[in-house]
Scaffold this motif. Structure first.
Motif, PDB file in Angstrom:
ATOM      1  N   MET A   1     -10.340  -4.219 -17.348  1.00  0.00           N
ATOM      2  CA  MET A   1     -10.210  -5.486 -16.664  1.00  0.00           C
ATOM      3  C   MET A   1      -8.832  -5.515 -16.000  1.00  0.00           C
ATOM      4  SD  MET A   1     -10.419  -9.310 -18.258  1.00  0.00           S
ATOM      5  CE  MET A   1      -8.896  -9.546 -19.138  1.00  0.00           C
ATOM      6  N   PRO A   2      -8.785  -5.766 -14.685  1.00  0.00           N
ATOM      7  CA  PRO A   2      -7.488  -5.821 -14.008  1.00  0.00           C
ATOM      8  C   PRO A   2      -6.691  -7.028 -14.502  1.00  0.00           C
ATOM      9  CG  PRO A   2      -9.275  -6.401 -12.502  1.00  0.00           C
ATOM     10  CD  PRO A   2      -9.902  -5.997 -13.794  1.00  0.00           C
ATOM     11  N   ASN A   3      -5.373  -6.864 -14.529  1.00  0.00           N
ATOM     12  CA  ASN A   3      -4.572  -7.992 -14.997  1.00  0.00           C
ATOM     13  C   ASN A   3      -4.444  -9.025 -13.883  1.00  0.00           C
ATOM     14  OD1 ASN A   3      -1.947  -7.661 -13.540  1.00  0.00           O
ATOM     15  ND2 ASN A   3      -1.980  -5.672 -14.575  1.00  0.00           N
ATOM     16  N   ARG A   4      -4.121 -10.215 -14.261  1.00  0.00           N
ATOM     17  CA  ARG A   4      -4.056 -11.333 -13.311  1.00  0.00           C
ATOM     18  C   ARG A   4      -2.629 -11.792 -13.067  1.00  0.00           C
ATOM     19  NH1 ARG A   4      -9.488 -14.508 -15.242  1.00  0.00           N
ATOM     20  NH2 ARG A   4     -10.749 -12.639 -15.152  1.00  0.00           N
ATOM     21  N   TYR A   5      -1.702 -10.957 -13.447  1.00  0.00           N
ATOM     22  CA  TYR A   5      -0.298 -11.289 -13.243  1.00  0.00           C
ATOM     23  C   TYR A   5      -0.016 -11.377 -11.739  1.00  0.00           C
ATOM     24  CZ  TYR A   5       4.759 -11.072 -13.582  1.00  0.00           C
ATOM     25  OH  TYR A   5       6.099 -11.348 -13.481  1.00  0.00           O
ATOM     26  N   ALA A   6       0.693 -12.396 -11.326  1.00  0.00           N
ATOM     27  CA  ALA A   6       0.912 -12.651  -9.901  1.00  0.00           C
ATOM     28  C   ALA A   6       2.173 -11.986  -9.359  1.00  0.00           C
ATOM     29  CB  ALA A   6       0.968 -14.159  -9.653  1.00  0.00           C
ATOM     30  N   GLY A   7       2.630 -10.947 -10.012  1.00  0.00           N
ATOM     31  CA  GLY A   7       3.841 -10.273  -9.559  1.00  0.00           C
ATOM     32  C   GLY A   7       3.566  -9.283  -8.447  1.00  0.00           C
ATOM     33  N   THR A   8       4.534  -8.401  -8.254  1.00  0.00           N
ATOM     34  CA  THR A   8       4.416  -7.389  -7.209  1.00  0.00           C
ATOM     35  C   THR A   8       3.379  -6.345  -7.619  1.00  0.00           C
ATOM     36  OG1 THR A   8       6.084  -5.923  -8.163  1.00  0.00           O
ATOM     37  CG2 THR A   8       6.870  -7.656  -6.643  1.00  0.00           C
ATOM     38  N   GLU A   9       2.996  -5.526  -6.661  1.00  0.00           N
ATOM     39  CA  GLU A   9       2.046  -4.451  -6.954  1.00  0.00           C
ATOM     40  C   GLU A   9       2.628  -3.498  -8.002  1.00  0.00           C
ATOM     41  OE1 GLU A   9      -0.231  -0.827  -4.652  1.00  0.00           O
ATOM     42  OE2 GLU A   9       0.356  -2.600  -3.492  1.00  0.00           O
ATOM     43  N   GLU A  10       3.926  -3.210  -7.900  1.00  0.00           N
ATOM     44  CA  GLU A  10       4.585  -2.334  -8.872  1.00  0.00           C
ATOM     45  C   GLU A  10       4.564  -2.961 -10.271  1.00  0.00           C
ATOM     46  OE1 GLU A  10       8.796   0.061  -9.544  1.00  0.00           O
ATOM     47  OE2 GLU A  10       8.739  -1.622  -8.135  1.00  0.00           O
ATOM     48  N   GLU A  11       4.829  -4.254 -10.360  1.00  0.00           N
ATOM     49  CA  GLU A  11       4.800  -4.940 -11.654  1.00  0.00           C
ATOM     50  C   GLU A  11       3.391  -4.936 -12.241  1.00  0.00           C
ATOM     51  OE1 GLU A  11       8.396  -8.208 -11.116  1.00  0.00           O
ATOM     52  OE2 GLU A  11       6.402  -8.663 -10.299  1.00  0.00           O
ATOM     53  N   ARG A  12       2.395  -5.240 -11.421  1.00  0.00           N
ATOM     54  CA  ARG A  12       1.008  -5.238 -11.908  1.00  0.00           C
ATOM     55  C   ARG A  12       0.591  -3.839 -12.353  1.00  0.00           C
ATOM     56  NH1 ARG A  12       0.368  -8.264  -7.334  1.00  0.00           N
ATOM     57  NH2 ARG A  12      -0.840  -6.629  -6.322  1.00  0.00           N
ATOM     58  N   GLY A  13       1.018  -2.819 -11.600  1.00  0.00           N
ATOM     59  CA  GLY A  13       0.700  -1.438 -11.973  1.00  0.00           C
ATOM     60  C   GLY A  13       1.319  -1.044 -13.303  1.00  0.00           C
ATOM     61  N   ALA A  14       2.582  -1.411 -13.485  1.00  0.00           N
ATOM     62  CA  ALA A  14       3.272  -1.099 -14.745  1.00  0.00           C
ATOM     63  C   ALA A  14       2.626  -1.839 -15.903  1.00  0.00           C
ATOM     64  CB  ALA A  14       4.757  -1.455 -14.639  1.00  0.00           C
ATOM     65  N   LEU A  15       2.304  -3.110 -15.700  1.00  0.00           N
ATOM     66  CA  LEU A  15       1.657  -3.900 -16.748  1.00  0.00           C
ATOM     67  C   LEU A  15       0.284  -3.327 -17.092  1.00  0.00           C
ATOM     68  CD1 LEU A  15       1.754  -6.369 -18.590  1.00  0.00           C
ATOM     69  CD2 LEU A  15       0.842  -7.730 -16.693  1.00  0.00           C
ATOM     70  N   ASP A  16      -0.476  -2.940 -16.094  1.00  0.00           N
ATOM     71  CA  ASP A  16      -1.799  -2.354 -16.313  1.00  0.00           C
ATOM     72  C   ASP A  16      -1.694  -1.045 -17.101  1.00  0.00           C
ATOM     73  OD1 ASP A  16      -4.642  -2.445 -15.893  1.00  0.00           O
ATOM     74  OD2 ASP A  16      -4.400  -0.875 -14.375  1.00  0.00           O
ATOM     75  N   ALA A  17      -0.737  -0.194 -16.715  1.00  0.00           N
ATOM     76  CA  ALA A  17      -0.532   1.070 -17.427  1.00  0.00           C
ATOM     77  C   ALA A  17      -0.125   0.814 -18.869  1.00  0.00           C
ATOM     78  CB  ALA A  17       0.520   1.922 -16.718  1.00  0.00           C
ATOM     79  N   TYR A  18       0.761  -0.166 -19.080  1.00  0.00           N
ATOM     80  CA  TYR A  18       1.217  -0.495 -20.435  1.00  0.00           C
ATOM     81  C   TYR A  18       0.053  -0.958 -21.308  1.00  0.00           C
ATOM     82  CZ  TYR A  18       3.286  -3.041 -24.288  1.00  0.00           C
ATOM     83  OH  TYR A  18       3.588  -3.494 -25.542  1.00  0.00           O
ATOM     84  N   VAL A  19      -0.747  -1.862 -20.795  1.00  0.00           N
ATOM     85  CA  VAL A  19      -1.874  -2.392 -21.574  1.00  0.00           C
ATOM     86  C   VAL A  19      -2.858  -1.278 -21.901  1.00  0.00           C
ATOM     87  CG1 VAL A  19      -3.889  -3.938 -21.481  1.00  0.00           C
ATOM     88  CG2 VAL A  19      -1.627  -4.766 -20.766  1.00  0.00           C
ATOM     89  N   LYS A  20      -3.154  -0.427 -20.952  1.00  0.00           N
ATOM     90  CA  LYS A  20      -4.088   0.685 -21.196  1.00  0.00           C
ATOM     91  C   LYS A  20      -3.525   1.680 -22.209  1.00  0.00           C
ATOM     92  CE  LYS A  20      -6.878   0.530 -17.017  1.00  0.00           C
ATOM     93  NZ  LYS A  20      -6.587  -0.801 -16.552  1.00  0.00           N
ATOM     94  N   LEU A  21      -2.228   1.976 -22.080  1.00  0.00           N
ATOM     95  CA  LEU A  21      -1.580   2.882 -23.034  1.00  0.00           C
ATOM     96  C   LEU A  21      -1.612   2.290 -24.433  1.00  0.00           C
ATOM     97  CD1 LEU A  21       0.138   5.414 -23.664  1.00  0.00           C
ATOM     98  CD2 LEU A  21       2.161   4.060 -23.035  1.00  0.00           C
ATOM     99  N   TRP A  22      -1.266   1.011 -24.574  1.00  0.00           N
ATOM    100  CA  TRP A  22      -1.242   0.366 -25.884  1.00  0.00           C
ATOM    101  C   TRP A  22      -2.638   0.334 -26.493  1.00  0.00           C
ATOM    102  CZ3 TRP A  22      -3.412  -3.659 -28.474  1.00  0.00           C
ATOM    103  CH2 TRP A  22      -2.823  -3.983 -29.685  1.00  0.00           C
ATOM    104  N   ARG A  23      -3.642  -0.045 -25.710  1.00  0.00           N
ATOM    105  CA  ARG A  23      -5.006  -0.120 -26.234  1.00  0.00           C
ATOM    106  C   ARG A  23      -5.519   1.256 -26.632  1.00  0.00           C
ATOM    107  NH1 ARG A  23      -7.733  -4.657 -22.241  1.00  0.00           N
ATOM    108  NH2 ARG A  23      -6.740  -6.417 -23.272  1.00  0.00           N
TER     109      ARG A  23
END
Length: 172
Positions: A1-23
């Motif tokens: 599921m893509p994150n819904r954070y309204a930050g920059t593309e770089e921030e969303r990418g980092a957050l997405d990678a972090y969540v996937k890595l943690w899970r």
């Protein structure tokens, strides 16, 4: 599921990678360690036994560093292992402030039985992805781990092209 954070593309990418890595890390940890309850061991207890099995006697501080736990948490873990006759503690004669933790024969026997099953579980987990993906994952996680520990303030690495190998990965 893509994150819904309204930050920059770089921030969303980092957050997405972090969540996937943690899970993924959590799922692997659960699957790899599921069998420990059959031996009445927690993940921390197993980690202590495994470290002592491979490295020999260690101080509680060294153990905490090796298994990535706080020394306060480790005291209770070692208390329980000692209660069960799996480890023993004794003061280091040259520095009586330090407690050395050692496997007992019973602890040696238990880890000798549990470790092969543990390794088989991990092998089976990583067989779920292609061998070249395992190599890439190993490289990526090592690179990330080293970068974070070398730059704990979160500042990005400003490496030069010579610091990367021909695939674009950081040389480690």
């Amino acid at each position: 599921m893509p994150n819904r954070y309204a930050g920059t593309e770089e921030e969303r990418g980092a957050l997405d990678a972090y969540v996937k890595l943690w899970r993924a890390a959590h799922a692997v940890e659960v699957a790899a360690n599921r069998h420990l309850s059959e031996h009445n061991l927690t993940i921390s207890q197993f980690a202590v036994l495994e470290a002592l099995y491979h490295l020999g006697p260690l101080s509680q501080r060294q153990l905490a560093d090796k298994i990535l736990r706080s020394s306060g948490n480790l005291t209770m873990v070692i208390d329980n292992l000692e209660r069960d006759g799996l480890v023993s503690r004794e003061r280091v004669p040259t520095d009586r402030r330090i407690m050395s933790v050692t496997l007992t024969p019973r602890g040696q026997q238990l880890i000798g039985r549990v470790l092969p099953e543990h390794v088989a579980n991990i092998r089976n987990i990583f067989r779920l992805i292609p061998a070249d993906a395992v190599i890439t994952l190993t490289t990526l996680t090592r690179t990330l781990g080293l970068a974070v520990t070398q730059h704990p303030d979160g500042e990005p690495l400003r490496e030069k092209a010579r610091d990367r190998d021909r695939t674009g990965m950081l040389k480690t």
